[in-house]
Design a protein around this motif. Structure first.
Motif, short mmCIF file in Angstrom:
data_model
loop_
_atom_site.label_atom_id
_atom_site.label_comp_id
_atom_site.label_asym_id
_atom_site.label_seq_id
_atom_site.Cartn_x
_atom_site.Cartn_y
_atom_site.Cartn_z
N TYR A 73 0.84 -1.20 0.00
CA TYR A 73 0.00 0.00 0.00
C TYR A 73 0.87 1.25 0.00
O TYR A 73 2.01 1.23 0.48
N TYR A 74 0.32 2.30 -0.57
CA TYR A 74 1.01 3.58 -0.57
C TYR A 74 0.80 4.21 0.80
O TYR A 74 -0.31 4.32 1.29
N SER A 75 1.91 4.61 1.42
CA SER A 75 1.86 5.16 2.77
C SER A 75 2.42 6.57 2.79
O SER A 75 3.23 6.94 1.93
N ARG A 76 1.98 7.32 3.75
CA ARG A 76 2.61 8.60 4.04
C ARG A 76 3.27 8.48 5.41
O ARG A 76 2.60 8.22 6.40
N GLY A 85 5.87 10.31 0.99
CA GLY A 85 5.13 9.18 0.44
C GLY A 85 6.03 8.08 -0.12
O GLY A 85 7.08 8.36 -0.71
N PHE A 86 5.63 6.83 0.08
CA PHE A 86 6.35 5.68 -0.47
C PHE A 86 5.45 4.47 -0.35
O PHE A 86 4.36 4.53 0.23
N LEU A 107 8.89 -1.68 -6.08
CA LEU A 107 7.82 -0.70 -6.31
C LEU A 107 8.30 0.71 -6.04
O LEU A 107 7.95 1.65 -6.77
N ASN A 108 9.12 0.87 -5.01
CA ASN A 108 9.66 2.19 -4.72
C ASN A 108 10.64 2.66 -5.80
O ASN A 108 10.77 3.86 -6.05
N GLU A 109 11.30 1.72 -6.46
CA GLU A 109 12.15 2.07 -7.59
C GLU A 109 11.30 2.64 -8.73
O GLU A 109 11.71 3.59 -9.41
N ARG A 110 10.12 2.08 -8.91
CA ARG A 110 9.22 2.59 -9.97
C ARG A 110 8.73 4.00 -9.63
O ARG A 110 8.60 4.85 -10.51
N LEU A 111 8.45 4.22 -8.36
CA LEU A 111 8.05 5.57 -7.94
C LEU A 111 9.19 6.56 -8.14
O LEU A 111 8.96 7.70 -8.57
N ALA A 112 10.41 6.14 -7.83
CA ALA A 112 11.57 7.01 -8.01
C ALA A 112 11.75 7.37 -9.48
O ALA A 112 12.10 8.50 -9.83
N ALA A 113 11.49 6.40 -10.36
CA ALA A 113 11.60 6.65 -11.80
C ALA A 113 10.57 7.68 -12.24
O ALA A 113 10.85 8.56 -13.07
#
Length: 357
Positions: A73-76, A85-86, A107-113
């Motif tokens: 899940y996406y968390s703050r 957020g991550f 998944l966090n790598e995808r968000l960083a991209a």
């Protein structure tokens, strides 16, 4: 024996196929820049509901969260009212609070991209906007193009992550880049995984769209009452529908676009305040002390309604999904304009005041 090995391998294969991406045990280590954070509490919260999922006390400039997640899940991460957020997913995740940097996890790598992609887009937009001779019309067109590209980036990320913790977050942000009415929103949500529709944020998106239609241009204002931090009671009707055009700015101290909108409102204030028009700020989604600090810092000359707590119900009444959100009310309280900023807002107010003469 071979048959038994085959069955076991089949069971393992089935288990691996059915396991959800990012599921498993996690350790999240948050590093803070100095000892002033020691003793404070860091909280993992649900992006969807805002509820606290897990807390950790900061010690030796670190907060450590451990657990197991079945559905990512996406968390703050929240500390002292500030947020980062991550995605909570299996594995070792390290967060640098000062740099707002998250490392670890697919998944966090995808968000960083995505962050990098949006950063490049933003830098490109900034360079174009700073070119000599760029007109307000060209700047607005570039802004709309940037928002469209931003929406495309969120949608692309959603399509690749529908079934994990990124999907709902990415799709909601895609919707934030749109201006869908109720029918369009219903149509859009018919295409997403069924679970999305049960999430609080998407239910609110539908409710917001319904409220936007109820408070559209041409409709009479919807009143609200706020218990102020000073103990007094404030109503929108104290300012609106009193025989003058009223500009109301819904904003927050932490909101960059809100701060950038203040100079344009000041131009209108200098031109029209006391000349058939008045101005009002309404602080939403913000801590009262932070609002007061921003009022002083930005030297806001018009009155601002500041509640005794974070205000969320006011934006629900008007279906406001993002801030700043500026509404212009006519002398009798009729809504003349909403959702404009920059040159479009200035032009609209000039038009309204010209017609009023």
């Amino acid at each position: 024996m071979k048959k038994l090995l085959f069955i076991l391998s089949l069971v393992l294969l089935m288990a691996s196929c059915s396991s959800k991406e990012g599921a498993g045990k996690y350790t999240i280590t948050v590093n803070f820049p100095d000892a002033s954070f020691n003793g404070k509490v860091a909280a993992l919260t649900s992006y969807d509901t805002g509820d606290t999922v897990q807390q950790a006390k900061i010690d030796q400039q670190k907060a450590i969260f451990e657990g197991e997640v079945e559905d990512t899940y996406y968390s703050r991460l929240v500390v002292d009212g500030k947020r980062l957020g991550f995605v909570v997913e299996a594995g070792e995740i390290t967060i640098d609070w000062d740099k707002h940097e998250v490392k670890g996890g697919v998944l966090n790598e995808r968000l960083a991209a995505l962050d990098k992609e949006l950063e490049v887009m933003g830098e490109e937009f900034e360079k174009l906007s700073e070119k000599e001779g760029v007109t307000e019309e060209e700047l607005e067109a570039m802004g709309e193009e940037f928002e469209a590209k931003e929406g495309d980036a969120f949608f692309k990320l959603y399509e690749a992550n529908k079934e994990n913790g990124i999907g709902p977050w990415a799709y909601y942000n895609f919707l934030m880049c749109k201006n869908y009415n109720v029918a369009q929103l219903d149509s859009a949500l018919a295409t997403v995984p069924a679970g999305y529709k049960e999430m609080k944020r998407f239910k609110k998106a539908v409710s917001d769209a319904q409220q936007v239609e109820k408070t559209a241009e041409g409709k009479m204002f919807t009143d609200f009452t706020v218990q102020g931090e000073d103990g007094k009671t404030y109503k929108l009707s104290d300012y609106v529908g009193k025989g003058q055009v009223t500009l109301v700015d819904f904003w927050a101290s932490w909101c960059g676009p809100c701060r950038r909108a203040i100079p344009d409102i000041k131009k209108l204030y200098e031109q029209y305040n006391g000349k058939g028009m008045n101005f009002l700020g309404v602080a939403v989604w913000d801590e009262p002390a932070d609002t007061r600090g921003a009022i002083e810092e930005l030297q806001i000359p018009w009155p601002v309604i500041v509640g005794n707590q974070k205000l969320e119900e006011l934006t629900n009444l008007y279906g406001i999904m993002g801030i700043p959100h500026i509404i212009v009310f006519g002398p009798d309280g009729t809504i003349l304009s909403r959702g404009l900023d920059g040159k479009k807002l200035i032009d609209k107010v000039n038009e309204i005041m010209a017609q009023k003469k």
